[in-house]
Design a protein around this motif. Structure first.
Motif, PDB file in Angstrom:
ATOM      1  N   LYS A 188      -1.256   0.448 -24.479  1.00 33.82           N
ATOM      2  CA  LYS A 188      -0.993  -0.346 -23.282  1.00 33.82           C
ATOM      3  C   LYS A 188      -2.158  -0.228 -22.313  1.00 33.82           C
ATOM      4  O   LYS A 188      -2.767   0.826 -22.181  1.00 33.82           O
ATOM      5  CB  LYS A 188       0.287   0.138 -22.597  1.00 33.82           C
ATOM      6  N   ILE A 189      -2.422  -1.324 -21.607  1.00 37.01           N
ATOM      7  CA  ILE A 189      -3.453  -1.320 -20.589  1.00 37.01           C
ATOM      8  C   ILE A 189      -2.825  -0.946 -19.246  1.00 37.01           C
ATOM      9  O   ILE A 189      -1.652  -1.256 -18.983  1.00 37.01           O
ATOM     10  CB  ILE A 189      -4.153  -2.698 -20.512  1.00 37.01           C
ATOM     11  N   ARG A 190      -3.584  -0.261 -18.408  1.00 32.14           N
ATOM     12  CA  ARG A 190      -3.096   0.128 -17.088  1.00 32.14           C
ATOM     13  C   ARG A 190      -3.041  -1.102 -16.175  1.00 32.14           C
ATOM     14  O   ARG A 190      -3.950  -1.928 -16.168  1.00 32.14           O
ATOM     15  CB  ARG A 190      -4.011   1.176 -16.467  1.00 32.14           C
ATOM     16  N   PRO A 191      -1.986  -1.235 -15.372  1.00 26.14           N
ATOM     17  CA  PRO A 191      -1.922  -2.365 -14.443  1.00 26.14           C
ATOM     18  C   PRO A 191      -3.087  -2.382 -13.462  1.00 26.14           C
ATOM     19  O   PRO A 191      -3.536  -3.455 -13.046  1.00 26.14           O
ATOM     20  CB  PRO A 191      -0.568  -2.180 -13.740  1.00 26.14           C
ATOM     21  N   GLU A 192      -3.592  -1.215 -13.113  1.00 24.14           N
ATOM     22  CA  GLU A 192      -4.744  -1.151 -12.201  1.00 24.14           C
ATOM     23  C   GLU A 192      -5.976  -1.824 -12.812  1.00 24.14           C
ATOM     24  O   GLU A 192      -6.761  -2.468 -12.096  1.00 24.14           O
ATOM     25  CB  GLU A 192      -5.060   0.302 -11.853  1.00 24.14           C
ATOM     26  N   ASP A 193      -6.132  -1.692 -14.142  1.00 25.11           N
ATOM     27  CA  ASP A 193      -7.268  -2.317 -14.816  1.00 25.11           C
ATOM     28  C   ASP A 193      -7.113  -3.834 -14.868  1.00 25.11           C
ATOM     29  O   ASP A 193      -8.082  -4.582 -14.747  1.00 25.11           O
ATOM     30  CB  ASP A 193      -7.420  -1.755 -16.228  1.00 25.11           C
ATOM     31  N   VAL A 194      -5.883  -4.292 -15.050  1.00 26.91           N
ATOM     32  CA  VAL A 194      -5.634  -5.740 -15.034  1.00 26.91           C
ATOM     33  C   VAL A 194      -5.876  -6.295 -13.631  1.00 26.91           C
ATOM     34  O   VAL A 194      -6.491  -7.355 -13.467  1.00 26.91           O
ATOM     35  CB  VAL A 194      -4.199  -6.054 -15.494  1.00 26.91           C
ATOM     36  N   ALA A 195      -5.413  -5.576 -12.617  1.00 27.33           N
ATOM     37  CA  ALA A 195      -5.618  -6.015 -11.238  1.00 27.33           C
ATOM     38  C   ALA A 195      -7.107  -6.167 -10.925  1.00 27.33           C
ATOM     39  O   ALA A 195      -7.532  -7.149 -10.296  1.00 27.33           O
ATOM     40  CB  ALA A 195      -4.969  -5.029 -10.268  1.00 27.33           C
TER      41      ALA A 195
END
Length: 234
Positions: A188-195
């Motif tokens: 899973k990718i971190r939401p912070e990285d998507v943001a």
């Protein structure tokens, strides 16, 4: 578009990607961050203005547009997943709920805020989609169908808002480390990285974010033979 000195409204900002985006926007120097949720008491971003909002409500959407009349960037992040197979008992009920939030909620909010964005010179709309806009997981078919529709809606909104110089960004991501995927055992990718990628896309004037290898492979697979969407168990 740089977020510095801009005004941002984020739906579903109480957790997951919405929370990460609210924090990232504040850190990037946004003049104001409206953090929207059905229960504003759950908003935990210092300095953000909590807004009570149910994206399934025409009344709430109109009230938000009136209250937040200075918005430059609308982020349609709120979404739900019921996870029903297409021919299962209860599939229609699951699909209706998912369409109401994932499609009509995004549509409703964009329609309400389009005049606000136009008054600010165009601004931007960010729609959080999925790699499953292009693929289908049988056990979650109804969710996949709703995200496919949300992708088509995003393309329609981009065409219609181009005349008022509104940037429309579609964000595709596979598994993200949020409550929605708590039961999924996969990378899973971190939401912070998507943001961070979303803010960069706004700065670069791009129309699309492919946030991880899953979403990039899914898009590339559309032109494969056979197409990724035709493969059994995709």
């Amino acid at each position: 578009m740089q977020l510095q000195d801009m005004v941002v409204l984020i739906t579903g900002a109480n957790r997951g990607l919405g929370l990460a985006l609210a924090r990232a926007a504040s850190a990037a120097g946004a003049k104001k961050v409206y953090a929207a949720a059905r229960d504003p008491s759950r908003i935990s971003v210092p300095g953000a203005q909590a807004v009570r909002l149910d994206v399934n409500s025409d009344v709430d959407a109109a009230a938000a547009a009136e209250l937040c009349g200075d918005v430059n960037v609308l982020v349609n992040n709120a979404g739900i997943a019921r996870g029903a197979a297409a021919l299962s008992v209860g599939a229609f009920e699951a699909a209706r709920a998912e369409f109401e939030t994932n499609v009509y909620g995004t549509w409703r909010m964009t329609r309400a805020f389009a005049p606000v964005l136009a008054a600010q010179g165009g601004g931007a709309v960010v729609n959080v989609l999925s790699a499953l806009s292009w693929l289908n997981i049988p056990a979650a078919s109804t969710y996949c169908v709703s995200k496919s529709a949300a992708w088509a809606l995003t393309n329609a909104l981009r065409n219609e808002l181009r005349g008022q110089r509104t940037q429309v960004v579609g964000v595709h991501v596979g598994y993200m480390d949020t409550d929605l995927t708590a039961g999924v055992h996969a990378p899973k990718i971190r939401p912070e990285d998507v943001a961070a990628q979303i803010l960069q896309a706004l700065a670069d004037g791009r129309d699309e974010v492919l946030a991880d290898i899953t979403s990039r492979d899914a898009k590339a697979g559309l032109s494969a033979e056979p197409g990724a969407y035709l493969r059994s168990g995709a």
